[in-house]
Design an enzyme around this catalytic site. Structure first.
Site, PDB file in Angstrom:
ATOM      1  N   SER A 185       0.824  -1.209   0.000  1.00 27.96           N
ATOM      2  CA  SER A 185       0.000   0.000   0.000  1.00 27.96           C
ATOM      3  C   SER A 185       0.857   1.258   0.000  1.00 27.96           C
ATOM      4  O   SER A 185       2.000   1.261   0.458  1.00 27.96           O
ATOM      5  CB  SER A 185      -0.905   0.027   1.231  1.00 27.96           C
ATOM      6  OG  SER A 185      -1.770  -1.081   1.244  1.00 27.96           O
TER       7      SER A 185
HETATM    8  N1  SAH Z   1      -1.365  -4.693   4.124  1.00 24.65           N
HETATM    9  C1  SAH Z   1      -0.662  -4.883   2.869  1.00 24.65           C
HETATM   10  C2  SAH Z   1      -1.521  -4.504   1.670  1.00 24.65           C
HETATM   11  C3  SAH Z   1      -1.589  -5.664   0.735  1.00 24.65           C
HETATM   12  S1  SAH Z   1      -2.705  -5.593  -0.596  1.00 24.65           S
HETATM   13  C4  SAH Z   1       0.678  -4.184   2.874  1.00 24.65           C
HETATM   14  O1  SAH Z   1       0.996  -3.487   3.849  1.00 24.65           O
HETATM   15  O2  SAH Z   1       1.446  -4.362   1.950  1.00 24.65           O
HETATM   16  C5  SAH Z   1      -4.032  -6.626   0.014  1.00 24.65           C
HETATM   17  C6  SAH Z   1      -3.721  -8.052   0.362  1.00 24.65           C
HETATM   18  O3  SAH Z   1      -4.927  -8.657   0.800  1.00 24.65           O
HETATM   19  C7  SAH Z   1      -3.209  -8.913  -0.797  1.00 24.65           C
HETATM   20  O4  SAH Z   1      -1.986  -9.487  -0.446  1.00 24.65           O
HETATM   21  C8  SAH Z   1      -4.312  -9.973  -0.977  1.00 24.65           C
HETATM   22  O5  SAH Z   1      -3.819 -11.248  -1.353  1.00 24.65           O
HETATM   23  C9  SAH Z   1      -4.913 -10.015   0.414  1.00 24.65           C
HETATM   24  N2  SAH Z   1      -6.289 -10.540   0.492  1.00 24.65           N
HETATM   25  C10 SAH Z   1      -7.314 -10.348  -0.380  1.00 24.65           C
HETATM   26  N3  SAH Z   1      -8.418 -10.992   0.047  1.00 24.65           N
HETATM   27  C11 SAH Z   1      -8.095 -11.594   1.238  1.00 24.65           C
HETATM   28  C12 SAH Z   1      -8.796 -12.436   2.160  1.00 24.65           C
HETATM   29  N4  SAH Z   1     -10.069 -12.789   1.985  1.00 24.65           N
HETATM   30  N5  SAH Z   1      -8.136 -12.861   3.249  1.00 24.65           N
HETATM   31  C13 SAH Z   1      -6.840 -12.537   3.464  1.00 24.65           C
HETATM   32  N6  SAH Z   1      -6.112 -11.771   2.634  1.00 24.65           N
HETATM   33  C14 SAH Z   1      -6.730 -11.300   1.516  1.00 24.65           C
END
Ligand code: SAH
Length: 218
Positions: free
Chosen positions: A67
Site C-alpha cells: 500500500s
Molecule cells: N497490508 C498490505 C496490503 C496488501 S494488498 C501491505 O501493507 O502491503 C491486500 C492483500 O490482501 C493482498 O496481499 C491480498 O492477497 C490479500 N487478500 C485479499 N483478500 C483476502 C482475504 N479474503 N483474506 C486474506 N487476505 C486477503
C-alpha cells in the site's frame, strides 16, 4: 532480489516521507514515528530502492501491492492503536502495515490468503524483531475466531461488504477500519461496536485497494 542495508540516505528519505505525510494531514505522532523507523525498502525488490520512499503503492508478488504510505498512515491513524492492544489485520501482503502496527507495540494477528505471500514472511529479515506479530494463512472473511475478540480490526483489501464474522470478533467498544465498495474506488469506514452488538459508522475519504477475495489460494 532485495537488499537489507539501511543507510543514512534511506533514513533521510524516510524523514522526507514523514514530512510529506504531515503535509497531507497525518498528525498522530506514534504513526509518524513508526513510519520513520521501519525501512520500507526492505519490502521491495532492490530495483525499486530509489523510489521506495515515494508516496506510491508498488507491485509485489502474486499481482498484489504494498500500500501507499499515505494509505497505511491514514488507516493506522483511524485505528487509534494503543500499546498491547490486539489487532487483527486482513491482507498481510508485503507485511509493511503489520510491521508498522508491530512497531507501535500492538499484538498483531495478520491473515493472508495467498500461500506464496504468506510463506515469504517466514524468512523475512524483520520477522525476529517483532515477536508481537503472528502470521496466518487463511481467508480474512473468517477472521480468527480462536484468537479473538480483538480491540481493533484493519482490512487492507477492498471489501464488497462488511464481513459479519469480523464484527463478531470485535470487542465491545472495538473499532474496525475497512475500505468498502466494489469497482475502482472504496470508501474508508470506521465502525465501532456497541454493547448490543450493533455498529456505528463513520465515513472518511475514498481510496483504491486490490479486492478482498473469498477463500484461500494455493
Ligand atoms: N497490508 C498490505 C496490503 C496488501 S494488498 C501491505 O501493507 O502491503 C491486500 C492483500 O490482501 C493482498 O496481499 C491480498 O492477497 C490479500 N487478500 C485479499 N483478500 C483476502 C482475504 N479474503 N483474506 C486474506 N487476505 C486477503
Amino acid at each position: 532480489m532485495r537488499t537489507f542495508d539501511d543507510t543514512y540516505r534511506h533514513k533521510g528519505l524516510r524523514k522526507q516521507l514523514v514530512d510529506l505525510l504531515k503535509q497531507k494531514g497525518i498528525t498522530d505522532e506514534r504513526v509518524l514515528t513508526a513510519i520513520l523507523q521501519v525501512p520500507r525498502h526492505f519490502f521491495l525488490d532492490s530495483a525499486l530502492d530509489r523510489v521506495a520512499y515515494e508516496d506510491r503503492a508498488f507491485p509485489i508478488a502474486e499481482g498484489q501491492t504494498i500500500s501507499q504510505p499515505y494509505t497505511v498512515a491514514y488507516q493506522t491513524q483511524l485505528l487509534e492503536v494503543k500499546p498491547y492492544e490486539k489487532v487483527l489485520e486482513i491482507g498481510t501482503g508485503s507485511g509493511y502495515q503489520a510491521i508498522i502496527l508491530g512497531e507501535m507495540n500492538a499484538q498483531v494477528y495478520t491473515i493472508e490468503r495467498q500461500k506464496k505471500l504468506f510463506e515469504e514472511h517466514r524468512k523475512f529479515i524483520l520477522r525476529g524483531k517483532y515477536p508481537n506479530i503472528k502470521y496466518f494463512y487463511g481467508d480474512g472473511y473468517e477472521g480468527l475466531p480462536t484468537y479473538g475478540p480483538f480491540d481493533k480490526v484493519i482490512v487492507t483489501a477492498a471489501a464488497p461488504y462488511i464481513p459479519p464474522k469480523l464484527i463478531e470478533q470485535l470487542k465491545t467498544g472495538g473499532k474496525m477500519v475497512i475500505p468498502v465498495g466494489e469497482g475502482n474506488v472504496q470508501r474508508m469506514l470506521r465502525l465501532t461496536k456497541q454493547a448490543d452488538g450493533s455498529v456505528t459508522e463513520e465515513l472518511f475519504d475514498n481510496f483504491s485497494f486490490v479486492p478482498m477475495l473469498e477463500g484461500k489460494n494455493q
